[in-house]
Design a protein around this motif. Sequence first.
Motif, short mmCIF file in Angstrom:
data_model
loop_
_atom_site.label_atom_id
_atom_site.label_comp_id
_atom_site.label_asym_id
_atom_site.label_seq_id
_atom_site.Cartn_x
_atom_site.Cartn_y
_atom_site.Cartn_z
N GLU A 1 0.83 -1.21 0.00
CA GLU A 1 0.00 0.00 0.00
C GLU A 1 0.87 1.25 0.00
O GLU A 1 0.56 2.23 -0.69
N LEU A 2 1.94 1.24 0.76
CA LEU A 2 2.87 2.38 0.73
C LEU A 2 3.43 2.57 -0.69
O LEU A 2 3.57 3.70 -1.17
N SER A 3 3.77 1.46 -1.33
CA SER A 3 4.37 1.51 -2.67
C SER A 3 3.39 2.01 -3.71
O SER A 3 3.71 2.90 -4.50
N ILE A 4 2.19 1.46 -3.70
CA ILE A 4 1.21 1.82 -4.72
C ILE A 4 0.75 3.26 -4.53
O ILE A 4 0.62 4.03 -5.49
N ASP A 5 0.54 3.67 -3.27
CA ASP A 5 0.12 5.04 -3.01
C ASP A 5 1.23 6.03 -3.34
O ASP A 5 0.98 7.11 -3.89
N GLY A 6 2.47 5.67 -3.00
CA GLY A 6 3.58 6.56 -3.31
C GLY A 6 3.75 6.77 -4.80
O GLY A 6 3.90 7.90 -5.28
N HIS A 7 3.70 5.69 -5.56
CA HIS A 7 3.87 5.80 -7.01
C HIS A 7 2.70 6.54 -7.66
O HIS A 7 2.89 7.33 -8.58
N ARG A 8 1.48 6.29 -7.18
CA ARG A 8 0.33 7.00 -7.72
C ARG A 8 0.38 8.49 -7.39
O ARG A 8 0.01 9.33 -8.21
N SER A 9 0.85 8.80 -6.20
CA SER A 9 0.96 10.21 -5.79
C SER A 9 1.95 10.96 -6.67
O SER A 9 1.67 12.06 -7.15
N VAL A 10 3.13 10.36 -6.88
CA VAL A 10 4.14 11.07 -7.66
C VAL A 10 3.72 11.12 -9.13
O VAL A 10 4.00 12.12 -9.83
N GLN A 11 3.03 10.11 -9.62
CA GLN A 11 2.55 10.13 -11.00
C GLN A 11 1.51 11.24 -11.19
O GLN A 11 1.55 11.98 -12.18
N ALA A 12 0.59 11.38 -10.24
CA ALA A 12 -0.44 12.43 -10.32
C ALA A 12 0.20 13.81 -10.25
O ALA A 12 -0.19 14.73 -10.99
N LEU A 13 1.19 13.97 -9.37
CA LEU A 13 1.88 15.24 -9.25
C LEU A 13 2.62 15.58 -10.55
O LEU A 13 2.59 16.73 -11.02
N LEU A 14 3.25 14.58 -11.13
CA LEU A 14 3.97 14.76 -12.38
C LEU A 14 3.05 15.26 -13.48
O LEU A 14 3.35 16.23 -14.19
#
Length: 206
Positions: free
Chosen positions: A69-82
């Motif tokens: 969950e940490l991994s998926i949320d972290g990657h989704r967060s940075v992708q959305a920010l990007l």
Amino acid sequence: MSQSPAPPRRRRGNARGEQTRSVLLAAAVRSFADRGFHGTSTRDIALAAEMSPAVMYAHYATKEELLFELSIDGHRSVQALLETEVRRHTTTTDRLRAAAACFGQWHAEFHLQARVVQYELDALSEEHLAEVTVLRRAIQGRFGELIRNGVDEGSFQVADVEMTAMSLTSLGIDVARWYRSTGKWTPEQIGRHHGRLALRAVGVAG
């Protein structure tokens, strides 16, 4: 040190359950960052969250589920920010600068979570790793697309688009390894520096 994970990109259940999961995720970040995934037990995480192991198991059956969950949320967060930062600009030069800047800044601002999710990938199950890998490839692919657009219009001079995209994302990821909040530079300064480095990498004076 204490640090909350990036805001989750998905929600599950009621508000009370979400609050409990947020506390557990923050405790997992601290525990994994301090001891490593394999050196951390579920009891360590429960103690860090000031909860009983039984409460933790009601939400996460294993510590690997927490890591996922940490991994998926972290990657989704940075992708959305990007994507948000890229859409704010119109020229290929500004878009690449903004992408590299926000990517580097995120890995500093959320350095504990980033360190865990970037360097504990081998601890994920095969199925979970495959899901995270899709996001990682999409993020790197977005950098590649930005670089390719600049090359096609003659703004960038790059011998190998894919290698350059990999180099830029790797540079941003590595911030999580060395960044400390007590260090010399702020996340914003790091982000601006990475934006300039990205332009230099494609032959543009930053």
